[in-house]
Design a protein around this motif. Structure first.
Motif, PDB file in Angstrom:
ATOM      1  N   VAL A 176       0.835  -1.196   0.000  1.00 24.44           N
ATOM      2  CA  VAL A 176       0.000   0.000   0.000  1.00 24.44           C
ATOM      3  C   VAL A 176       0.873   1.250   0.000  1.00 24.44           C
ATOM      4  CG1 VAL A 176      -1.826   1.242   1.201  1.00 24.44           C
ATOM      5  CG2 VAL A 176      -1.718  -1.253   1.375  1.00 24.44           C
ATOM      6  N   ASP A 177       0.459   2.232  -0.762  1.00 28.24           N
ATOM      7  CA  ASP A 177       1.124   3.532  -0.746  1.00 28.24           C
ATOM      8  C   ASP A 177       0.373   4.426   0.239  1.00 28.24           C
ATOM      9  OD1 ASP A 177       2.341   5.927  -1.128  1.00 28.24           O
ATOM     10  OD2 ASP A 177       1.926   6.063  -3.278  1.00 28.24           O
ATOM     11  N   HIS A 178       0.936   4.624   1.415  1.00 25.43           N
ATOM     12  CA  HIS A 178       0.264   5.405   2.447  1.00 25.43           C
ATOM     13  C   HIS A 178       0.205   6.897   2.122  1.00 25.43           C
ATOM     14  CE1 HIS A 178       0.827   2.149   5.778  1.00 25.43           C
ATOM     15  NE2 HIS A 178      -0.140   1.875   4.935  1.00 25.43           N
ATOM     16  N   LYS A 179       0.931   7.315   1.110  1.00 23.76           N
ATOM     17  CA  LYS A 179       0.894   8.724   0.736  1.00 23.76           C
ATOM     18  C   LYS A 179      -0.257   9.025  -0.214  1.00 23.76           C
ATOM     19  CE  LYS A 179       5.898   9.348   1.295  1.00 23.76           C
ATOM     20  NZ  LYS A 179       7.163   9.724   0.627  1.00 23.76           N
ATOM     21  N   ALA A 180      -0.868   7.973  -0.752  1.00 21.38           N
ATOM     22  CA  ALA A 180      -1.957   8.163  -1.709  1.00 21.38           C
ATOM     23  C   ALA A 180      -3.264   8.494  -0.987  1.00 21.38           C
ATOM     24  CB  ALA A 180      -2.139   6.907  -2.545  1.00 21.38           C
ATOM     25  N   GLY A 181      -4.109   9.259  -1.664  1.00 23.43           N
ATOM     26  CA  GLY A 181      -5.382   9.634  -1.071  1.00 23.43           C
ATOM     27  C   GLY A 181      -6.405   8.517  -1.078  1.00 23.43           C
ATOM     28  N   LYS A 182      -6.176   7.517  -1.938  1.00 28.13           N
ATOM     29  CA  LYS A 182      -7.100   6.391  -1.991  1.00 28.13           C
ATOM     30  C   LYS A 182      -6.337   5.105  -2.285  1.00 28.13           C
ATOM     31  CE  LYS A 182      -8.226   6.948  -6.923  1.00 28.13           C
ATOM     32  NZ  LYS A 182      -9.330   7.144  -7.903  1.00 28.13           N
ATOM     33  N   PHE A 183      -6.986   3.993  -1.966  1.00 27.20           N
ATOM     34  CA  PHE A 183      -6.417   2.677  -2.245  1.00 27.20           C
ATOM     35  C   PHE A 183      -7.442   1.875  -3.032  1.00 27.20           C
ATOM     36  CE2 PHE A 183      -6.109  -1.843  -1.204  1.00 27.20           C
ATOM     37  CZ  PHE A 183      -4.821  -2.114  -1.631  1.00 27.20           C
ATOM     38  N   GLU A 184      -6.983   1.153  -4.054  1.00 26.25           N
ATOM     39  CA  GLU A 184      -7.883   0.377  -4.898  1.00 26.25           C
ATOM     40  C   GLU A 184      -7.471  -1.085  -4.922  1.00 26.25           C
ATOM     41  OE1 GLU A 184      -8.977   2.429  -8.677  1.00 26.25           O
ATOM     42  OE2 GLU A 184      -7.436   3.870  -8.042  1.00 26.25           O
ATOM     43  N   LEU A 185      -8.483  -1.957  -4.973  1.00 26.97           N
ATOM     44  CA  LEU A 185      -8.256  -3.399  -4.987  1.00 26.97           C
ATOM     45  C   LEU A 185      -9.389  -4.052  -5.757  1.00 26.97           C
ATOM     46  CD1 LEU A 185      -6.480  -5.743  -3.744  1.00 26.97           C
ATOM     47  CD2 LEU A 185      -8.195  -5.845  -1.924  1.00 26.97           C
ATOM     48  N   GLU A 186      -9.054  -5.042  -6.578  1.00 27.33           N
ATOM     49  CA  GLU A 186     -10.082  -5.759  -7.319  1.00 27.33           C
ATOM     50  C   GLU A 186     -10.771  -6.758  -6.398  1.00 27.33           C
ATOM     51  OE1 GLU A 186     -11.256  -5.176 -10.365  1.00 27.33           O
ATOM     52  OE2 GLU A 186      -9.900  -3.450 -10.322  1.00 27.33           O
ATOM     53  N   GLY A 187     -12.099  -6.717  -6.359  1.00 29.46           N
ATOM     54  CA  GLY A 187     -12.864  -7.680  -5.596  1.00 29.46           C
ATOM     55  C   GLY A 187     -13.367  -8.804  -6.491  1.00 29.46           C
ATOM     56  N   VAL A 188     -14.232  -9.661  -5.964  1.00 26.62           N
ATOM     57  CA  VAL A 188     -14.786 -10.757  -6.747  1.00 26.62           C
ATOM     58  C   VAL A 188     -15.931 -10.255  -7.627  1.00 26.62           C
ATOM     59  CG1 VAL A 188     -14.136 -12.482  -5.042  1.00 26.62           C
ATOM     60  CG2 VAL A 188     -16.375 -11.390  -4.885  1.00 26.62           C
ATOM     61  N   CYS A 192      -6.389   4.960   9.738  1.00 30.46           N
ATOM     62  CA  CYS A 192      -6.650   5.963   8.705  1.00 30.46           C
ATOM     63  C   CYS A 192      -6.112   5.561   7.332  1.00 30.46           C
ATOM     64  CB  CYS A 192      -6.045   7.297   9.123  1.00 30.46           C
ATOM     65  SG  CYS A 192      -4.290   7.195   9.536  1.00 30.46           S
ATOM     66  N   VAL A 193      -5.353   4.465   7.275  1.00 31.27           N
ATOM     67  CA  VAL A 193      -4.795   3.984   6.016  1.00 31.27           C
ATOM     68  C   VAL A 193      -4.966   2.465   5.944  1.00 31.27           C
ATOM     69  CG1 VAL A 193      -3.101   5.846   5.786  1.00 31.27           C
ATOM     70  CG2 VAL A 193      -2.479   3.741   7.003  1.00 31.27           C
ATOM     71  N   VAL A 194      -4.747   1.925   4.754  1.00 28.72           N
ATOM     72  CA  VAL A 194      -4.812   0.480   4.548  1.00 28.72           C
ATOM     73  C   VAL A 194      -3.466  -0.138   4.903  1.00 28.72           C
ATOM     74  CG1 VAL A 194      -5.206  -1.353   2.862  1.00 28.72           C
ATOM     75  CG2 VAL A 194      -6.492   0.790   2.699  1.00 28.72           C
ATOM     76  N   TRP A 195      -3.488  -1.265   5.600  1.00 24.30           N
ATOM     77  CA  TRP A 195      -2.262  -1.961   5.971  1.00 24.30           C
ATOM     78  C   TRP A 195      -2.152  -3.292   5.225  1.00 24.30           C
ATOM     79  CZ3 TRP A 195       1.311   0.616   8.786  1.00 24.30           C
ATOM     80  CH2 TRP A 195       0.879   1.771   9.447  1.00 24.30           C
ATOM     81  N   ASN A 196      -0.931  -3.803   5.168  1.00 28.79           N
ATOM     82  CA  ASN A 196      -0.639  -5.002   4.373  1.00 28.79           C
ATOM     83  C   ASN A 196      -1.577  -6.168   4.638  1.00 28.79           C
ATOM     84  OD1 ASN A 196       1.600  -3.590   3.459  1.00 28.79           O
ATOM     85  ND2 ASN A 196       2.965  -4.511   4.962  1.00 28.79           N
ATOM     86  N   VAL A 227     -11.148   2.757  -1.422  1.00 24.20           N
ATOM     87  CA  VAL A 227     -11.348   3.438  -0.141  1.00 24.20           C
ATOM     88  C   VAL A 227     -10.434   4.655  -0.038  1.00 24.20           C
ATOM     89  CG1 VAL A 227     -12.045   1.323   1.056  1.00 24.20           C
ATOM     90  CG2 VAL A 227      -9.634   1.999   1.051  1.00 24.20           C
ATOM     91  N   SER A 228     -10.904   5.643   0.699  1.00 23.28           N
ATOM     92  CA  SER A 228     -10.094   6.828   0.949  1.00 23.28           C
ATOM     93  C   SER A 228      -9.146   6.570   2.108  1.00 23.28           C
ATOM     94  CB  SER A 228     -10.997   8.016   1.286  1.00 23.28           C
ATOM     95  OG  SER A 228     -11.833   8.341   0.204  1.00 23.28           O
ATOM     96  N   GLN A 229      -7.992   7.228   2.077  1.00 21.49           N
ATOM     97  CA  GLN A 229      -7.023   7.170   3.162  1.00 21.49           C
ATOM     98  C   GLN A 229      -6.799   8.576   3.715  1.00 21.49           C
ATOM     99  OE1 GLN A 229      -3.980   3.610   2.559  1.00 21.49           O
ATOM    100  NE2 GLN A 229      -3.557   5.223   1.103  1.00 21.49           N
TER     101      GLN A 229
END
Length: 209
Positions: free
Chosen positions: A54-66, A88-92, A73-75
């Protein structure tokens, strides 16, 4: 599909929980094996450390679901400077477990979460909660009061109907509800079939709790 409990039973041969003579955690090895089956699981996405997903500096995180669904999601990385604030952020761990659950419920056919009542501890930004709901689970995502606003905003973004709580998410009947939970002052127990938590134990104080 195999029920959740089946993943913990080595007699099924699906997931080796204990490897005789090994001091390594076989469950974590299985997760890593799933994660790296098709090369780089982050698809080239790297941050300041090669081991991070995850890039914790990014404003959002994206992941492909099923089912072709997209998780976004926003960070709030600026909140990391505040003592004790991590949700406040996504973790590994959330990324790894979300991908692993999808793999187990997919072609591996080892796991079925449809209708499963899941309690998530330390839901943070909601990535894992949404991923579980996309697999058909009924999720109660918990967080500290000051983190619920971001969590709710991220969950609502994926709601099919716009109503809630709970919010309907995905094509398999999954939902996400939110609940405040302070580990040091827990309230009434939550009825659930499965408890999930990722990257939540990082200090001795929390571990003892």
């Amino acid at each position: 599909a195999m029920p959740v409990a089946g993943l913990l039973d080595p007699r099924h041969g699906a997931v080796a929980v204990v490897v005789p003579g090994s001091e390594e955690d076989a469950a974590s090895e299985e997760i890593c094996a799933l994660y790296y089956t098709e090369g780089d699981p982050t698809e080239g996405h790297r941050s300041q450390n090669a081991t991070l997903f995850v890039d914790h500096k990014a404003g959002k995180f994206e992941l492909e679901g099923v089912d072709g669904e997209h998780i976004e999601v926003s960070q709030q990385s600026d909140h990391l400077r505040l003592a004790g604030v991590t949700g406040c952020v996504v973790w590994n761990g959330a990324v790894v477990l979300a991908r692993s659950l999808a793999a187990w419920a997919g072609s591996s056919n080892l796991l079925c979460l449809e209708g499963c009542k899941i309690l998530e501890l330390g839901a943070g930004t909601g990535v894992l909660a949404v991923a579980c709901a996309l697999l058909g689970a009924k999720v109660v995502a918990t967080e500290q009061d000051e983190r619920l606003k971001l969590l709710q905003r991220n969950v609502e973004r994926h709601s099919q109907s716009g109503g809630g709580p709970p919010w309907s998410i995905g094509k398999r009947g999954g939902t996400v509800d939110l609940q405040e939970l302070d580990w040091f002052s827990p309230g009434a127990p939550v009825d659930c079939d499965l408890i999930v938590a990722t990257d939540v134990v990082y200090t001795e104080e929390v571990t003892l709790t």
